[in-house]
Design an enzyme around this catalytic site. Structure first.
Site, PDB file in Angstrom:
ATOM      1  CD1 TRP A  41      -1.147   4.779  10.942  1.00 64.31           C
ATOM      2  CD2 TRP A  41       0.306   4.289   9.305  1.00 64.31           C
ATOM      3  NE1 TRP A  41      -0.287   3.841  11.420  1.00 64.31           N
ATOM      4  CE2 TRP A  41       0.611   3.520  10.440  1.00 64.31           C
ATOM      5  CE3 TRP A  41       1.065   4.132   8.145  1.00 64.31           C
ATOM      6  CZ2 TRP A  41       1.670   2.607  10.445  1.00 64.31           C
ATOM      7  CZ3 TRP A  41       2.113   3.239   8.160  1.00 64.31           C
ATOM      8  CH2 TRP A  41       2.402   2.494   9.310  1.00 64.31           C
ATOM      9  CD  GLU A  76      -2.182   2.713  -2.949  1.00 65.32           C
ATOM     10  OE1 GLU A  76      -1.573   1.627  -2.847  1.00 65.32           O
ATOM     11  OE2 GLU A  76      -3.127   3.024  -2.198  1.00 65.32           O
ATOM     12  CG  ASN A 106      -1.939   1.170   1.072  1.00 66.11           C
ATOM     13  OD1 ASN A 106      -2.849   1.079   0.239  1.00 66.11           O
ATOM     14  ND2 ASN A 106      -1.764   2.254   1.818  1.00 66.11           N
ATOM     15  CE1 TYR A 114      -2.408   6.863   4.885  1.00 74.57           C
ATOM     16  CE2 TYR A 114      -0.313   5.683   4.892  1.00 74.57           C
ATOM     17  CZ  TYR A 114      -1.655   5.719   4.602  1.00 74.57           C
ATOM     18  OH  TYR A 114      -2.261   4.625   4.041  1.00 74.57           O
ATOM     19  NE  ARG A 115      -0.362  15.779  10.655  1.00 73.16           N
ATOM     20  CZ  ARG A 115      -1.606  16.103  11.001  1.00 73.16           C
ATOM     21  NH1 ARG A 115      -2.447  16.620  10.110  1.00 73.16           N
ATOM     22  NH2 ARG A 115      -2.007  15.918  12.239  1.00 73.16           N
ATOM     23  CG  ASP A 145      -5.039  18.743   8.616  1.00 74.94           C
ATOM     24  OD1 ASP A 145      -4.988  18.517   7.390  1.00 74.94           O
ATOM     25  OD2 ASP A 145      -4.745  17.888   9.476  1.00 74.94           O
TER      26      ASP A 145
HETATM   27  C1  LIG Z   1      -1.619  16.830   1.065  1.00 74.39           C
HETATM   28  C2  LIG Z   1      -2.338  15.666   1.690  1.00 74.39           C
HETATM   29  C3  LIG Z   1      -2.032  15.273   2.977  1.00 74.39           C
HETATM   30  C4  LIG Z   1      -2.672  14.187   3.569  1.00 74.39           C
HETATM   31  N1  LIG Z   1      -2.340  13.838   4.846  1.00 74.39           N
HETATM   32  C5  LIG Z   1      -2.936  12.769   5.414  1.00 74.39           C
HETATM   33  C6  LIG Z   1      -2.564  12.364   6.727  1.00 74.39           C
HETATM   34  O1  LIG Z   1      -1.742  12.985   7.391  1.00 74.39           O
HETATM   35  N2  LIG Z   1      -3.161  11.247   7.258  1.00 74.39           N
HETATM   36  C7  LIG Z   1      -4.090  10.528   6.553  1.00 74.39           C
HETATM   37  O2  LIG Z   1      -4.570   9.518   7.059  1.00 74.39           O
HETATM   38  N3  LIG Z   1      -4.484  10.909   5.313  1.00 74.39           N
HETATM   39  C8  LIG Z   1      -3.922  12.012   4.726  1.00 74.39           C
HETATM   40  N4  LIG Z   1      -4.282  12.386   3.469  1.00 74.39           N
HETATM   41  C9  LIG Z   1      -5.323  11.619   2.751  1.00 74.39           C
HETATM   42  C10 LIG Z   1      -4.816  10.267   2.290  1.00 74.39           C
HETATM   43  O3  LIG Z   1      -3.629  10.398   1.559  1.00 74.39           O
HETATM   44  C11 LIG Z   1      -5.867   9.573   1.441  1.00 74.39           C
HETATM   45  O4  LIG Z   1      -6.982   9.315   2.263  1.00 74.39           O
HETATM   46  C12 LIG Z   1      -5.381   8.277   0.796  1.00 74.39           C
HETATM   47  O5  LIG Z   1      -6.388   7.756  -0.038  1.00 74.39           O
HETATM   48  C13 LIG Z   1      -5.007   7.236   1.810  1.00 74.39           C
HETATM   49  O6  LIG Z   1      -4.522   6.087   1.145  1.00 74.39           O
HETATM   50  P1  LIG Z   1      -4.891   4.627   1.639  1.00 74.39           P
HETATM   51  O7  LIG Z   1      -6.331   4.394   1.259  1.00 74.39           O
HETATM   52  O8  LIG Z   1      -3.968   3.748   0.849  1.00 74.39           O
HETATM   53  O9  LIG Z   1      -4.678   4.564   3.100  1.00 74.39           O
HETATM   54  C14 LIG Z   1      -3.656  13.483   2.864  1.00 74.39           C
HETATM   55  C15 LIG Z   1      -3.977  13.888   1.563  1.00 74.39           C
HETATM   56  C16 LIG Z   1      -3.344  14.968   0.978  1.00 74.39           C
HETATM   57  C17 LIG Z   1      -3.730  15.394  -0.397  1.00 74.39           C
HETATM   58 MN   LIG Z   2      -4.386   2.308  -0.673  1.00 73.43          MN
END
Ligand SMILES: Cc1cc2nc3c(=O)[nH]c(=O)nc-3n(C[C@H](O)[C@H](O)[C@H](O)COP(=O)(O)O)c2cc1C
Ligand SMILES: [Mn+2]
Length: 502
Positions: free
Chosen positions: A190, A236, A172, A176-177, A285
Site C-alpha cells: 500500500w 467500497e 477500506n 495493493y499488490r 509495473d
Molecule cells: C491491477 C492494479 C494493481 C494495483 N496495485 C497497487 C499497489 O500495489 N499499491 C497501491 O497503492 N495501489 C495499487 N493500485 C491502485 C489502487 O488500487 C487504487 O489507487 C485504489 O483506489 C486504492 O484504494 P484506496 O483509496 O482505498 O486506498 C493498483 C491498481 C490496479 C488496477
Molecule cells: Mn478506499
C-alpha cells in the site's frame, strides 16, 4: 442489464456463454508463461483465459483477463460504465420534491438503491469451505504468478485488501499488490497516499498492529470497487452494493475481526506490524517499467480460508495497453459526475492509456472567467488521486479530448509556452520513477484554451476554418452527380479534426 453473475465461477460461465472466455488445457507454468500468453492475448483484444492445467498447482485453475474488454467490463459491473455514470448523476441531481406525491415517488425510486448499499452479515459462505490454520498454511498452494523476468518473486495481482480504521472502525478495501516471501509471509504494497497505509499509520500511533484480509474472487464488481478512487469515507462494499443492486453478503473472518465477502474464492487473514518493513519488488509495473526495491510493510498470515475447488483470479500489468486500461477507463467514465460536483466547469476528460492514468489528463472546460483553466487544474490536483496527474492539459469545451489528433492540433496551435505553462510542486504517484525523490516532484499544467483580452491577450484570436452549413448541404445534394462514390460527410463543418489517413 444486470448480469446474474455474483461470484467468480458464475462470471466465468457468463463470459463463456458470451464467447468471451477461452479455456486452455495445455500445461503451462505460473512462472512467466501465463504472463507471456496473457500479454499477447490482451494486446490483441482477445478473450479472458482460464488455464486449467497450471504446472505448479494442478488442482487450481488461473483466470486472467476478466476485465480485458469493454463488454467484459460491463458484464463485471452489471451495467455499462455510461449507464452507471448516468445513475450516479441522477442520484446527485435528485431535487427535493415539494408535493407529498412527489415525496412518495422519490422515496420509492430511491428505496431499492438505499437498501442495496448495506452489507448483509451471514453465518457461513463458500469462502469457508476449507480452513487452513497453523502448520497447514502454505501460500505455495496458490498459483501466484511471477509476471516478468526481473520480478522479485511471485505477486498476487488482483487482491482486495480489507482493513479497518483503528480509530473510527471504518472499513477500506484497496487493491495493493502482494509479494509472496514464503509459505506464510508476504509484502503489502500500500503506497503512502493510500487508505490502507493511513490505517496502518493510525495503528502505529496507537502502538497497535493492524489486521487485514486479502480476498480473491467474489462478485466480479468487487475488484473494481477496490481500485475505484472512492473518498475515504465511502465504503467500497457499499459501492459494490450499488453496482450489484443488492447488498454484499459478508462473513466474519476466522482469526481476525474483519468481515469479508462470503462468496470469495480465497480469504487470506493476517496482521501487519506498522513498525516492520522488508524489501519489496522489483515488479514489472503498469507504467511499463520495473518499480525498484523499496521497504514496505510485511503481512503475516494467520489463516487461509477457501472454496473446495477454488479458481485463482489474476491480472498482469506491464507496457500498456493492458487489462487495467479497461478498468481505468471505467473509473474515468463512472466518476465523471462525482468529479463534476467538485469541478462543475469540467466537460470531459481523457486519461490516455499510454500515460498510465497519472501521467496525462486532457480536460475540456466551459470557461466562465479569465484564467479559469488554472482554477480547473488546481482543483483537479486537489481532488483525491487526481493529485497524481503529472501533466494536465486544459482545452475549451469545443475540443474533443478523446481525439488525440485534434488535441495535438489545438494544443500546439493555442499555447504560448512561456505564458501558458505552469509548473508546480507536490506529491506525485509512488510509481513515478522520474521524480527526484519517491512520491514527491513536480507537475505541469498547460492552459490550451482560447485566450481572452481580459487575460491580457490583446491580439485578435482567430476563428477556426469551417465550411458554412449552406454550402455543405448544397454539396450533399449534388454529391451523387459528381461521380465521387459514396457521400463523404463535410470534414470541417464543426471544427473537429479528422485524423490523417495512413
Ligand atoms: C491491477 C492494479 C494493481 C494495483 N496495485 C497497487 C499497489 O500495489 N499499491 C497501491 O497503492 N495501489 C495499487 N493500485 C491502485 C489502487 O488500487 C487504487 O489507487 C485504489 O483506489 C486504492 O484504494 P484506496 O483509496 O482505498 O486506498 C493498483 C491498481 C490496479 C488496477
Ligand atoms: Mn478506499
Amino acid at each position: 442489464m444486470t448480469s446474474q453473475a455474483h461470484d467468480l465461477p458464475s462470471f466465468l460461465s457468463l463470459l463463456e456463454r458470451q464467447k468471451q472466455l477461452k479455456r486452455i488445457s495445455h500445461p503451462v507454468s505460473a512462472h512467466l508463461e501465463i504472463s507471456e500468453i496473457a500479454d499477447r492475448v490482451i494486446k490483441q483484444a482477445g478473450p479472458a483465459l482460464l488455464f486449467n492445467r497450471v504446472l505448479e498447482t494442478p488442482d487450481v485453475p488461473v483466470a486472467i483477463g476478466l476485465y480485458g474488454s469493454h463488454q467484459r467490463m460491463s458484464l463485471a459491473l452489471h451495467d455499462s460504465p455510461q449507464n452507471i455514470a448516468a445513475r450516479i448523476d441522477g442520484l446527485i441531481k435528485t431535487q427535493p420534491p415539494e408535493s407529498w406525491m412527489g415525496k412518495i415517488q422519490t422515496g420509492m425510486k430511491l428505496l431499492p438503491t438505499v437498501r442495496s448499499l448495506n452489507t448483509r452479515s451471514v453465518k457461513d459462505g463458500p469462502c469457508k469451505e476449507v480452513i487452513c490454520k497453523g502448520d497447514d498454511i502454505d501460500l505455495s498452494q496458490l498459483p501466484v504468478l511471477t509476471c516478468w523476468p526481473q520480478d522479485g518473486g511471485p505477486f498476487i495481482t488482483l487482491p482486495m485488501v480489507f482493513t479497518h480504521n483503528p480509530n473510527t472502525g471504518r472499513r477500506n478495501v484497496g487493491m495493493y499488490r502482494v509479494q509472496i516471501y514464503d509459505k506464510r509471509t508476504t509484502g503489502m504494497h500500500w503506497q503512502i497516499h493510500k487508505v490502507g497505509a493511513q490505517h496502518s499509520r493510525e495503528a502505529q500511533e496507537k502502538g497497535q498492529s493492524i489486521e487485514a484480509a486479502i480476498c480473491l474472487g467474489g462478485d466480479p464488481c468487487l475488484p473494481f470497487c477496490a481500485i475505484a478512487p472512492l473518498p475515504e469515507e465511502i465504503d467500497e462494499m457499499m459501492f459494490a452494493g450499488f453496482l450489484r443492486g443488492k447488498p454484499v453478503e459478508t462473513v466474519k473472518c476466522e482469526t481476525i475481526d474483519v468481515h469479508v465477502p462470503a462468496d470469495c474464492e480465497y480469504v487470506i487473514e493476517g496482521t501487519i506490524d506498522p513498525n516492520e518493513s522488508r524489501a519489496e519488488g522489483p515488479f514489472g509495473d503498469h507504467t511499463g517499467y520495473y518499480t525498484p526495491v523499496e521497504p514496505y510493510p510485511v503481512f503475516h498470515v494467520k489463516c487461509i480460508t477457501q472454496r473446495k475447488k477454488p479458481i485463482y483470479p489474476a491480472t498482469i500489468v506491464g507496457i500498456p495497453p493492458m487489462e487495467d486500461a479497461y478498468l481505468g477507463g471505467a473509473v474515468g467514465t463512472i466518476f465523471m459526475p462525482l468529479i463534476q460536483t467538485q469541478v462543475p466547469e469540467l466537460v470531459d476528460m481523457n486519461l490516455p492509456v499510454e500515460a498510465c492514468f497519472h501521467n496525462l489528463a486532457i480536460v475540456s472546460i466551459k470557461k466562465r472567467y479569465p484564467n479559469h483553466a488554472y482554477k480547473a487544474m488546481h482543483a483537479l490536483w486537489g481532488l483525491g488521486q487526481l493529485m497524481f496527474s503529472k501533466v494536465i492539459i486544459v482545452v475549451d469545451d469545443d475540443v474533443d479530448v478523446h481525439n488525440m489528433s485534434e488535441v495535438i492540433w489545438r494544443v500546439t496551435n493555442n499555447i504560448d509556452p512561456m505564458r501558458d505553462v505552469q509548473i508546480v510542486k507536490g506529491p506525485v504517484d509512488s510509481l513515478n520513477h522520474a521524480a527526484p525523490q519517491p512520491g514527491f516532484g513536480s507537475k505541469m499544467g498547460i492552459d490550451a484554451t482560447r485566450k481572452w483580452p481580459s487575460e491580457g491577450h490583446t491580439r485578435e484570436w482567430p476563428d477556426v476554418v469551417k465550411m458554412n452549413r449552406e454550402t455543405a448541404q448544397k454539396v450533399d445534394a449534388m454529391w451523387s452527380h459528381l461521380g465521387l462514390g459514396d457521400l463523404v460527410p463535410s470534414p470541417s463543418i464543426d471544427g473537429h479534426i479528422v485524423a490523417p489517413q495512413p
